[in-house]
Enzyme design. Structure first.
Site, PDB file in Angstrom:
ATOM      1  CB  CYS A  40       7.618 -28.429  13.360  1.00 23.90           C
ATOM      2  SG  CYS A  40       7.508 -28.599  15.138  1.00 23.90           S
ATOM      3  CB  CYS A  55       8.707 -31.142  16.716  1.00 23.39           C
ATOM      4  SG  CYS A  55       9.432 -29.943  15.624  1.00 23.39           S
ATOM      5  CE  LYS A  96      11.343 -35.440  18.182  1.00 26.67           C
ATOM      6  NZ  LYS A  96      12.404 -34.434  18.074  1.00 26.67           N
ATOM      7  CE1 TYR A 123       1.727 -23.613  12.586  1.00 25.62           C
ATOM      8  CE2 TYR A 123       0.588 -25.352  13.790  1.00 25.62           C
ATOM      9  CZ  TYR A 123       1.669 -24.501  13.643  1.00 25.62           C
ATOM     10  OH  TYR A 123       2.687 -24.538  14.549  1.00 25.62           O
ATOM     11  CB  ALA A 142       5.008 -20.222  -4.602  1.00 27.82           C
ATOM     12  CE1 TYR A 166      16.002 -33.546  16.014  1.00 30.38           C
ATOM     13  CE2 TYR A 166      17.835 -32.633  14.778  1.00 30.38           C
ATOM     14  CZ  TYR A 166      16.483 -32.676  15.055  1.00 30.38           C
ATOM     15  OH  TYR A 166      15.621 -31.865  14.373  1.00 30.38           O
ATOM     16  CB  ILE A 167      16.394 -37.278  12.870  1.00 29.78           C
ATOM     17  CG1 ILE A 167      15.998 -35.801  13.000  1.00 29.78           C
ATOM     18  CG2 ILE A 167      15.267 -38.088  12.226  1.00 29.78           C
ATOM     19  CD1 ILE A 167      15.711 -35.087  11.675  1.00 29.78           C
ATOM     20  CD  GLU A 203      14.962 -36.692  18.620  1.00 31.45           C
ATOM     21  OE1 GLU A 203      15.084 -35.755  19.420  1.00 31.45           O
ATOM     22  OE2 GLU A 203      14.326 -36.577  17.553  1.00 31.45           O
ATOM     23  CG  ASP A 242      14.772 -26.449   9.036  1.00 34.25           C
ATOM     24  OD1 ASP A 242      14.994 -25.713  10.018  1.00 34.25           O
ATOM     25  OD2 ASP A 242      14.399 -27.627   9.148  1.00 34.25           O
ATOM     26  CD  GLU A 265      18.653 -32.803  45.662  1.00 34.15           C
ATOM     27  OE1 GLU A 265      18.890 -32.117  46.662  1.00 34.15           O
ATOM     28  OE2 GLU A 265      17.930 -33.818  45.688  1.00 34.15           O
TER      29      GLU A 265
HETATM   30  C1  LIG Z   1      11.932 -35.984  12.247  1.00 33.52           C
HETATM   31  C2  LIG Z   1      12.170 -34.558  12.686  1.00 33.52           C
HETATM   32  C3  LIG Z   1      12.099 -34.231  14.015  1.00 33.52           C
HETATM   33  C4  LIG Z   1      12.286 -32.915  14.431  1.00 33.52           C
HETATM   34  N1  LIG Z   1      12.216 -32.635  15.769  1.00 33.52           N
HETATM   35  C5  LIG Z   1      12.389 -31.380  16.199  1.00 33.52           C
HETATM   36  C6  LIG Z   1      12.272 -31.064  17.579  1.00 33.52           C
HETATM   37  O1  LIG Z   1      12.037 -31.949  18.411  1.00 33.52           O
HETATM   38  N2  LIG Z   1      12.424 -29.782  17.959  1.00 33.52           N
HETATM   39  C7  LIG Z   1      12.681 -28.792  17.058  1.00 33.52           C
HETATM   40  O2  LIG Z   1      12.790 -27.630  17.451  1.00 33.52           O
HETATM   41  N3  LIG Z   1      12.825 -29.065  15.742  1.00 33.52           N
HETATM   42  C8  LIG Z   1      12.674 -30.334  15.292  1.00 33.52           C
HETATM   43  N4  LIG Z   1      12.780 -30.612  13.964  1.00 33.52           N
HETATM   44  C9  LIG Z   1      13.155 -29.518  13.031  1.00 33.52           C
HETATM   45  C10 LIG Z   1      11.951 -28.678  12.676  1.00 33.52           C
HETATM   46  O3  LIG Z   1      10.915 -29.490  12.184  1.00 33.52           O
HETATM   47  C11 LIG Z   1      12.349 -27.635  11.637  1.00 33.52           C
HETATM   48  O4  LIG Z   1      13.451 -26.904  12.110  1.00 33.52           O
HETATM   49  C12 LIG Z   1      11.219 -26.651  11.342  1.00 33.52           C
HETATM   50  O5  LIG Z   1      10.078 -27.326  10.883  1.00 33.52           O
HETATM   51  C13 LIG Z   1      11.683 -25.621  10.301  1.00 33.52           C
HETATM   52  O6  LIG Z   1      10.621 -24.770   9.966  1.00 33.52           O
HETATM   53  P1  LIG Z   1      10.595 -24.045   8.567  1.00 33.52           P
HETATM   54  O7  LIG Z   1       9.452 -23.082   8.617  1.00 33.52           O
HETATM   55  O8  LIG Z   1      11.925 -23.534   8.229  1.00 33.52           O
HETATM   56  O9  LIG Z   1      10.300 -25.188   7.478  1.00 33.52           O
HETATM   57  P2  LIG Z   1       9.218 -26.331   7.403  1.00 33.52           P
HETATM   58  O10 LIG Z   1       8.533 -26.555   8.685  1.00 33.52           O
HETATM   59  O11 LIG Z   1       9.905 -27.476   6.759  1.00 33.52           O
HETATM   60  O12 LIG Z   1       8.123 -25.744   6.408  1.00 33.52           O
HETATM   61  C14 LIG Z   1       8.385 -25.514   5.068  1.00 33.52           C
HETATM   62  C15 LIG Z   1       7.095 -25.659   4.286  1.00 33.52           C
HETATM   63  O13 LIG Z   1       7.290 -25.157   2.975  1.00 33.52           O
HETATM   64  C16 LIG Z   1       6.582 -25.975   2.059  1.00 33.52           C
HETATM   65  N5  LIG Z   1       7.194 -25.776   0.742  1.00 33.52           N
HETATM   66  C17 LIG Z   1       8.423 -26.135   0.333  1.00 33.52           C
HETATM   67  N6  LIG Z   1       8.654 -25.690  -0.914  1.00 33.52           N
HETATM   68  C18 LIG Z   1       7.539 -25.016  -1.298  1.00 33.52           C
HETATM   69  C19 LIG Z   1       7.172 -24.319  -2.472  1.00 33.52           C
HETATM   70  N7  LIG Z   1       8.016 -24.182  -3.490  1.00 33.52           N
HETATM   71  N8  LIG Z   1       5.929 -23.759  -2.535  1.00 33.52           N
HETATM   72  C20 LIG Z   1       5.058 -23.874  -1.510  1.00 33.52           C
HETATM   73  N9  LIG Z   1       5.364 -24.513  -0.358  1.00 33.52           N
HETATM   74  C21 LIG Z   1       6.599 -25.078  -0.252  1.00 33.52           C
HETATM   75  C22 LIG Z   1       6.735 -27.377   2.634  1.00 33.52           C
HETATM   76  O14 LIG Z   1       5.714 -28.228   2.164  1.00 33.52           O
HETATM   77  C23 LIG Z   1       6.636 -27.104   4.133  1.00 33.52           C
HETATM   78  O15 LIG Z   1       5.301 -27.227   4.588  1.00 33.52           O
HETATM   79  C24 LIG Z   1      12.571 -31.900  13.486  1.00 33.52           C
HETATM   80  C25 LIG Z   1      12.651 -32.220  12.133  1.00 33.52           C
HETATM   81  C26 LIG Z   1      12.458 -33.539  11.730  1.00 33.52           C
HETATM   82  C27 LIG Z   1      12.542 -33.876  10.264  1.00 33.52           C
END
Ligand SMILES: Cc1cc2nc3c(=O)[nH]c(=O)nc-3n(C[C@H](O)[C@H](O)[C@H](O)COP(=O)(O)OP(=O)(O)OC[C@H]3O[C@@H](n4cnc5c(N)ncnc54)[C@H](O)[C@@H]3O)c2cc1C
Length: 454
Positions: free
Chosen positions: A43, A48, A51, A99, A115, A178-179, A182, A304, A441
């Site tokens: 995100c 998000c 974008k 963060y 991990a 949507y991606i 957009e 996700d 409205e």
């Molecule tokens: C282009 C785009 C636009 C989007 N726009 C929107 C929006 O407008 N509004 C909205 O609500 N959502 C949007 N989303 C969706 C949103 O980004 C995701 O739903 C959200 O980030 C999911 O959060 P998460 O914590 O599940 O995973 P993520 O945010 O994907 O975080 C997972 C993290 O885990 C790390 N990781 C993965 N495997 C390992 C491992 N083995 N060891 C250590 N670290 C690891 C990754 O590097 C990553 O940093 C968008 C997504 C995309 C791709």
């Protein structure tokens, strides 16, 4: 049995960071988090946030045109991608810093490493270290998936779009979700000659039909070459340096850049999950129950990686519900019903609840819909249309769905979403006084059903 940590979170994105810092900060649990890439996750770093900033950047030419129609004497000027990109990445660096600080201030120990799961209570880091934890939270998110066609390596995905050296003169965006939709709007707004291919009958599958049809029509009116029932067969580098694309209708095209927005896959490859007893679904998603618990009782998963509703606020909710359940003694299911959401196409969509087709399949409904040229752009001579639409249960009068296509529809639906979530009836909407003059409205002034169905 003693463990190194009470909780080990894998993934520092929306869901993982929230769960880690609330568990550590609110309950004093000993928490660790591993992130293999950048804190903030999809995100913040490649979803998000960047974008939405690109959406903002791309909207100025239309605003400038409107300003001229309102009497301002001004040229549109040129867009400097390099200057925007520099500011964009500086902002992402700032957010990543926040963060990291949030985690540190909550007492979470962080590991900048990949991990993987060894067993129900053990993770192994890419540094070779092993850590044990009473609970493991999988929050690895997902990644974009390219089409499996010859030359696919020539195409970029949404991960790379924020890092382009320069804006292409022409671009093909493949996909109808949507991606894809957009970014078609973004690129078009930034002055890139934009083509969008989608293999189906209409983009934005799963959304209300009238809503997605209006958006597609407006995108075409805005200059996007939207080609439906069309997919990519192959890509190859042309002698001129452009990418030659052959499509499923046999036509050939040349583009400076091609982006695949053709779906996402959960990050579960090579994670040791099935070996540890964690069940994966058909797409590789982690299978969880209503409490985000996997088949291994000490391992949970949010966001996700579970492929439930792939949105940031949902990942955050799931992370908090996990902490309530496991660390606060309050078993909490995540409520995935009536989630308001926005699609930042141009024009924008705000939507909550069922579309007309889905609701009609479940029972008798009344549809209240109005599509019109709003005051601001009509004054500027534009034919752009907006849509305000309510789906009402004909028996209970409850509003089952609310769909808006309009500038700032995302802002509107956040508030309409409260009423719909509370179970408001059509009569509740009707007894609310209109805010005049606004577009929304219409939501409280539509008196007679446009049609009935179901
Ligand atoms: C282009 C785009 C636009 C989007 N726009 C929107 C929006 O407008 N509004 C909205 O609500 N959502 C949007 N989303 C969706 C949103 O980004 C995701 O739903 C959200 O980030 C999911 O959060 P998460 O914590 O599940 O995973 P993520 O945010 O994907 O975080 C997972 C993290 O885990 C790390 N990781 C993965 N495997 C390992 C491992 N083995 N060891 C250590 N670290 C690891 C990754 O590097 C990553 O940093 C968008 C997504 C995309 C791709």
């Amino acid at each position: 049995m003693s463990f190194d940590f009470d909780l080990f979170v894998i993934g520092g994105g929306s869901g993982g960071v929230r769960a880690a810092r609330v568990a550590a900060g609110d309950t004093g649990a000993k928490v660790a988090l591993a992130e293999e890439d950048r804190y903030g996750g999809t995100c913040v770093i490649r979803g998000c946030v960047p974008k939405k900033l690109m959406v903002f950047a791309s909207e100025f030419p239309e605003m400038a045109a409107e300003a001229r129609a309102y009497g301002w004497v001004m040229p549109t000027g040129d867009f400097n991608w390099g200057s925007f990109k520099g500011k964009l990445h500086a902002e992402l660096d700032r957010l990543e810093g926040i963060y990291r600080r949030l985690l540190a201030n909550s007492g979470v120990e962080t590991f900048d490493a990949r991990a993987k799961v060894v067993d129900a209570h053990t993770v192994e880091l890419s540094t070779g270290e092993r850590k044990t934890a009473k609970h493991i939270l999988l929050a690895m998110g997902g990644r974009p998936v390219k089409l499996d066609v010859p030359g696919a390596e020539l195409a970029i995905t949404s991960n790379e779009i924020f890092h382009l050296d320069e804006l292409p003169g022409s671009m093909l965006i493949v996909g109808g979700g949507y991606i894809a939709s957009e970014f078609a709007g973004v690129m078009n707004g930034l002055g890139v000659k934009t083509t969008q291919f989608y293999r189906g009958e209409q983009i934005l599958r799963g959304f209300d039909n009238e809503t997605r049809t209006l958006v597609a029509d407006e995108m075409i009116r805005g200059g996007i070459d939207l080609q439906l029932n069309t997919n990519v067969v192959s890509l190859e580098r042309d002698a001129s340096g452009a990418i030659r694309v052959v499509d499923t209708n046999g036509a050939e095209h040349l583009f400076d850049q091609v982006m695949f927005a053709t779906g996402r896959a959960p990050n579960t490859d090579d994670m040791g999950l099935e070996e540890a007893g964690v069940k994966l679904g058909r797409k590789g998603e982690v299978v969880v129950d209503d409490y985000s618990q996997t088949d291994v009782p000490s391992i949970y998963a949010v966001g996700d990686v579970t492929d439930r509703v792939n949105l940031t606020p949902v990942a955050i909710r799931e992370g908090m519900a996990f902490v309530d359940t496991v660390f606060k003694g309050t078993p909490t299911k995540v409520d995935h019903d009536l989630i308001p959401t926005a699609i930042f196409t141009q024009p924008e969509i705000g939507t909550v609840g069922m579309g007309e087709e889905e609701a009609a399949a479940k029972g008798p409904i009344e549809v209240y819909a109005t599509s019109f040229r709003p005051m601001r752009s009509m004054f500027a001579g534009s034919d752009a249309k907006v849509l305000m639409k309510l789906i009402v249960d004909a028996n209970t009068r409850v509003v089952l769905g609310c769909h808006i296509v309009a500038p700032a529809a995302g802002e509107m639906i956040q508030l309409a979403g409260i009423a719909v979530k509370m179970g408001a009836t059509k009569e509740d909407f009707d007894r609310t006084v209109a805010v005049h003059p606004t577009m929304s409205e219409e939501m409280v002034t539509m008196k007679t059903p446009t049609r009935t169905a179901g």
